[in-house]
Design a protein around this motif. Sequence first.
Motif, PDB file in Angstrom:
ATOM      1  N   CYS A  93       0.819  -1.231   0.000  1.00 56.27           N
ATOM      2  CA  CYS A  93       0.000   0.000   0.000  1.00 56.27           C
ATOM      3  C   CYS A  93       0.840   1.263   0.000  1.00 56.27           C
ATOM      4  CB  CYS A  93      -0.950  -0.016   1.196  1.00 56.27           C
ATOM      5  SG  CYS A  93      -0.165   0.371   2.783  1.00 56.27           S
ATOM      6  N   GLY A  94       2.066   1.183   0.526  1.00 54.68           N
ATOM      7  CA  GLY A  94       2.934   2.350   0.558  1.00 54.68           C
ATOM      8  C   GLY A  94       2.708   3.290   1.739  1.00 54.68           C
ATOM      9  N   THR A  95       1.641   3.063   2.512  1.00 50.89           N
ATOM     10  CA  THR A  95       1.316   4.026   3.579  1.00 50.89           C
ATOM     11  C   THR A  95       1.204   3.407   4.973  1.00 50.89           C
ATOM     12  OG1 THR A  95      -1.043   3.762   3.106  1.00 50.89           O
ATOM     13  CG2 THR A  95       0.089   5.584   2.017  1.00 50.89           C
ATOM     14  N   CYS A  96       1.119   2.085   5.085  1.00 47.21           N
ATOM     15  CA  CYS A  96       0.971   1.491   6.423  1.00 47.21           C
ATOM     16  C   CYS A  96       2.301   1.588   7.181  1.00 47.21           C
ATOM     17  CB  CYS A  96       0.499   0.039   6.326  1.00 47.21           C
ATOM     18  SG  CYS A  96       1.769  -1.121   5.770  1.00 47.21           S
ATOM     19  N   CYS A  99       5.143  -0.477   5.456  1.00 43.88           N
ATOM     20  CA  CYS A  99       5.606   0.152   4.210  1.00 43.88           C
ATOM     21  C   CYS A  99       6.468   1.371   4.529  1.00 43.88           C
ATOM     22  CB  CYS A  99       4.420   0.570   3.350  1.00 43.88           C
ATOM     23  SG  CYS A  99       3.631  -0.801   2.487  1.00 43.88           S
ATOM     24  N   CYS A 107       3.641  -5.371   4.409  1.00 39.68           N
ATOM     25  CA  CYS A 107       2.485  -4.484   4.293  1.00 39.68           C
ATOM     26  C   CYS A 107       1.233  -5.176   4.822  1.00 39.68           C
ATOM     27  CB  CYS A 107       2.289  -4.106   2.824  1.00 39.68           C
ATOM     28  SG  CYS A 107       0.812  -3.116   2.521  1.00 39.68           S
ATOM     29  N   VAL A 108       0.393  -4.425   5.556  1.00 36.17           N
ATOM     30  CA  VAL A 108      -0.840  -5.010   6.101  1.00 36.17           C
ATOM     31  C   VAL A 108      -1.805  -5.383   4.970  1.00 36.17           C
ATOM     32  CG1 VAL A 108      -0.650  -3.837   8.314  1.00 36.17           C
ATOM     33  CG2 VAL A 108      -1.900  -2.726   6.443  1.00 36.17           C
TER      34      VAL A 108
HETATM   35 ZN    ZN Z   1       1.539  -1.115   3.440  1.00 36.21          ZN
END
Ligand code: ZN
Length: 346
Positions: A93-96, A99, A107-108
């Motif tokens: 996702c790039g944001t958890c 990440c 990543c979740v």
């Molecule tokens: Zn993530």
Amino acid sequence: MHAVQFESHGDRDVIAYDEYPEPEPAADEVVVDVEAAALNHLDVWTRRGLPGIDLAFPHVPGSDAAGVVTETGADVERFAVDDHVAVSAGVSCGTCEFCRDGEPTMCVDFHLLGEHVPGVHAERVAVPADNLVPVPDGVDWTVAGSASLVFQTAWRMLVERGEIRPGESVLVLGASGGVGHAAVQIADYVGCEVFATASSDEKLSYAADCGADHTIDYEATDFAEAIREQTGHRGVDVVVDHVGATTWRDSLRSLAKGGRLLTCGATTGGNPETDVNRIFWNQLQVIGSTMASPGEVDDVLSLVWDGTFEPRIREVLPMSEAARGHELLENREGFGKVVLRPDSEL
Ligand code: ZN
């Protein structure tokens, strides 16, 4: 445009090679004209149906492919038309928190192209630019389309998670399979003493070709006993077990004190009997690993492109014979990668 696809989960007879909508790239995507696309055991599991994963049908399987860029989305700067590329299937996702901590494989929302979302066993596919790796001119398409998943899995498991070091002893189970043959090559490259198991003389000699120093026929011999004998009853520093239920206890028995059991899969089942006493008394570590980060993928694939590592090709089939490809994997016929090519490319 044709794609391998299935309308429901089931046996190999659900697999078809039929018309499928032409891919339209989103702003961050690239359209790839597929030249070669390897099968992985994951494709078999996805076809049969995985618990907790609800697919939209028809589902296009496939997590490995390589080909030529034909179109790029508006935001894509890293690739241009006519570039040669290979797919790396992990999506994060790039944001958890993981990440953001530089661990995209944790990543979740981590998922794989072809497993949870449409895959790449098709004539043309739209793939996020983040999931593509440049392929130098001159690399054979069957190599480019079959290395990514198994080599990145074995690389992260052994080098990053397992931290194997020169001089250590490493036992690779199922050394003639996709991840197995990559693991043998990587452990040999690092400078380890490599033990490998396989189930026939032909597969054992193939494992030796890949770099195994010692080979054990697991159908004729208790491999944990053989390891004890061959290591002066010490055991090995590291076991690579992607087999699961049928091998787990013997993998623990094969480890030296302080040894590491590395796992990236469980093809025979994910709930083995274990041996807690052995784990604590011998101070063993059980280390899981999944796929690899983009930097790790770049590292290992650069060693494939320059010929240091070689995905062995078992068979190249037209995509219209994808069901036969699944059969080769399910029956464990031969060794190395089964590669599909669009019928239009043959
Ligand atoms: Zn993530």
